[in-house]
Design a protein around this motif. Structure first.
Motif, PDB file in Angstrom:
ATOM      1  N   HIS A  92      -6.677  10.783 -11.006  1.00  0.00           N
ATOM      2  CA  HIS A  92      -8.048  10.663 -10.513  1.00  0.00           C
ATOM      3  C   HIS A  92      -8.956   9.969 -11.517  1.00  0.00           C
ATOM      4  O   HIS A  92      -9.824   9.181 -11.147  1.00  0.00           O
ATOM      5  N   ARG A 139      -4.635   3.221  -4.318  1.00  0.00           N
ATOM      6  CA  ARG A 139      -6.013   3.242  -3.834  1.00  0.00           C
ATOM      7  C   ARG A 139      -6.081   2.751  -2.384  1.00  0.00           C
ATOM      8  O   ARG A 139      -6.744   3.366  -1.538  1.00  0.00           O
ATOM      9  N   ARG A 140      -5.382   1.672  -2.098  1.00  0.00           N
ATOM     10  CA  ARG A 140      -5.425   1.114  -0.742  1.00  0.00           C
ATOM     11  C   ARG A 140      -4.704   2.005   0.260  1.00  0.00           C
ATOM     12  O   ARG A 140      -5.149   2.168   1.403  1.00  0.00           O
ATOM     13  N   ASP A 185       0.855  -1.193   0.000  1.00  0.00           N
ATOM     14  CA  ASP A 185       0.000   0.000   0.000  1.00  0.00           C
ATOM     15  C   ASP A 185       0.889   1.241   0.000  1.00  0.00           C
ATOM     16  O   ASP A 185       1.867   1.318   0.760  1.00  0.00           O
ATOM     17  N   GLN A 230      -0.786   9.270  -3.666  1.00  0.00           N
ATOM     18  CA  GLN A 230      -1.105   9.991  -4.898  1.00  0.00           C
ATOM     19  C   GLN A 230       0.027   9.779  -5.904  1.00  0.00           C
ATOM     20  O   GLN A 230       1.203   9.843  -5.547  1.00  0.00           O
ATOM     21  N   LEU A 269      -2.130   0.981  -9.582  1.00  0.00           N
ATOM     22  CA  LEU A 269      -3.195   1.879  -9.127  1.00  0.00           C
ATOM     23  C   LEU A 269      -3.844   1.360  -7.850  1.00  0.00           C
ATOM     24  O   LEU A 269      -4.211   2.151  -6.971  1.00  0.00           O
ATOM     25  N   ASP A 270      -3.976   0.058  -7.737  1.00  0.00           N
ATOM     26  CA  ASP A 270      -4.563  -0.516  -6.518  1.00  0.00           C
ATOM     27  C   ASP A 270      -3.718  -0.195  -5.292  1.00  0.00           C
ATOM     28  O   ASP A 270      -4.253   0.020  -4.192  1.00  0.00           O
ATOM     29  N   LEU A 278      -8.163   6.240 -11.265  1.00  0.00           N
ATOM     30  CA  LEU A 278      -8.302   5.616  -9.941  1.00  0.00           C
ATOM     31  C   LEU A 278      -9.733   5.163  -9.685  1.00  0.00           C
ATOM     32  O   LEU A 278      -9.965   4.290  -8.842  1.00  0.00           O
TER      33      LEU A 278
END
Length: 342
Positions: free
Chosen positions: A338, A111-112, A85, A116, A107-108, A341
């Motif tokens: 963004h 996200r987690r 993460d 950014q 991207l995950d 995501l």
């Protein structure tokens, strides 16, 4: 005006010697109020002592994972797989927006972790990229293609200086008729670099750009000795060279794939779907009587690590005063993040 803490990480890839900010530019940033930390690295082309002399703080290799909250981690190539993460803001080439292999996993991680991604590839002003290694990617990609075509690249490759590479190119031209070399995407950064290398090598150069490929003249393309692909495409279109071209009569023998979107759906050279490496820079296709060889190294500028670092840093550092507020080119990159995501 706020100035974020810049954390220049060591590159995870063992062959990567570049650095995104060189000491002279780091010193100017520090004078303007930035805090700059540089990780120790066993491979970086510039010694850590030069950064210390510029006023930078030093941190151990890989310590960006424990960087202070709010620090912006600046690198070049891919992050290591750990941590799973990502909580910081990262500036680097992530290759995560065109369906490349592993893009969703990247991207995950953001996200987690709530971090950014400000992908350098998408730092744009009015749709035009403002920071890139493109010139040196084109220069090295074309140079390696010429040397291979002339039978002078039989093993692996290693970092060098431009002076050394130019000496090889000029020497290789002796006793050779000028090869017909086609550069597609000749007006871009990579294309300009490719042309300069081909001129140094004494090749006869054909320059194609978007208008020349809207209706592709495959016969004309295959009538060249070398093809240097410098086109970046986000959408599928008619490929320049595909597997169907391997069995047809052609003059084309060597391809330098500077763009190297080998796992993207928009790959314009879909006969090749994997990168080549420093140890094994060439991949062979076709038959013994009708061969075709492809060079698709995805970190070409690192073969000229000092020159490429200096030019990249010169383009990146003037943008950094807008980083804290995500203005200018940073706003464009953040929008891409963004958008993908979601």
């Amino acid at each position: 005006m706020s100035t974020p803490h810049l954390w220049i990480r060591a590159e995870a890839r063992p062959t990567e010697q570049r650095v995104p900010i060189v000491p002279a530019d780091a010193a100017r940033l520090i004078a303007d109020g930035f805090a700059v930390t540089v990780e120790e690295s066993p491979t970086r082309i510039i010694p850590i002592e030069n950064f210390v002399a510029a006023g930078c703080s030093v941190a151990p290799f890989g310590s960006w994972v424990d960087a202070p909250d709010g620090a912006v981690v600046v690198g070049i190539k891919e992050l290591p797989e750990d941590p799973a993460d990502l909580s910081h803001t990262h500036v680097y080439f992530a290759h995560a927006y065109k369906g490349q292999e592993g893009a969703q996993e990247v991207l995950d991680r953001f996200r987690r972790g709530g971090g950014q991604l400000l992908d350098v590839e998408y730092l744009t002003v009015d749709g035009r990229r403002v920071v890139a290694f493109g010139f040196w990617a084109g220069y090295v990609g074309a140079a390696l293609a010429v040397l291979r075509h002339r039978g002078l690249l039989s093993g692996g490759v290693a970092p060098m200086s431009r002076a050394d590479l130019d000496e090889q190119l000029r020497a290789s031209a002796e006793g050779h008729d000028p090869e017909r070399a086609l550069v597609i995407g000749s007006r871009g950064r990579s294309g300009r670099g490719a042309i300069e290398a081909l001129e140094t090598a004494g090749c006869a150069i054909t320059r194609w750009d978007r208008a020349d490929t809207e209706t592709l003249d495959k016969d004309a393309l295959l009538a060249h000795d070398l093809l240097i692909n410098c086109v970046v495409s986000d959408t599928k279109r008619e490929p320049f060279v595909d597997t169907a071209d391997l069995d047809v009569p052609r003059r084309l023998r060597t391809v330098g794939d500077v763009t190297c979107d080998v796992t993207s759906e928009a790959n314009l050279l879909p006969l090749n779907t994997a990168i080549t490496t420093w140890d094994e820079p060439v991949r062979a296709f076709g038959s013994e009587g009708n061969p075709l060889e492809v060079i698709a190294i995805d970190n070409l500028p690192s073969l000229l690590p000092l020159e490429s670092s200096e030019s990249f840093s010169a383009e990146l550092t003037p943008l950094l005063p807008d980083l804290a507020e995500r203005q200018g080119a940073w706003a464009a990159s953040l929008e891409w993040f963004h958008r993908h995501l979601i």
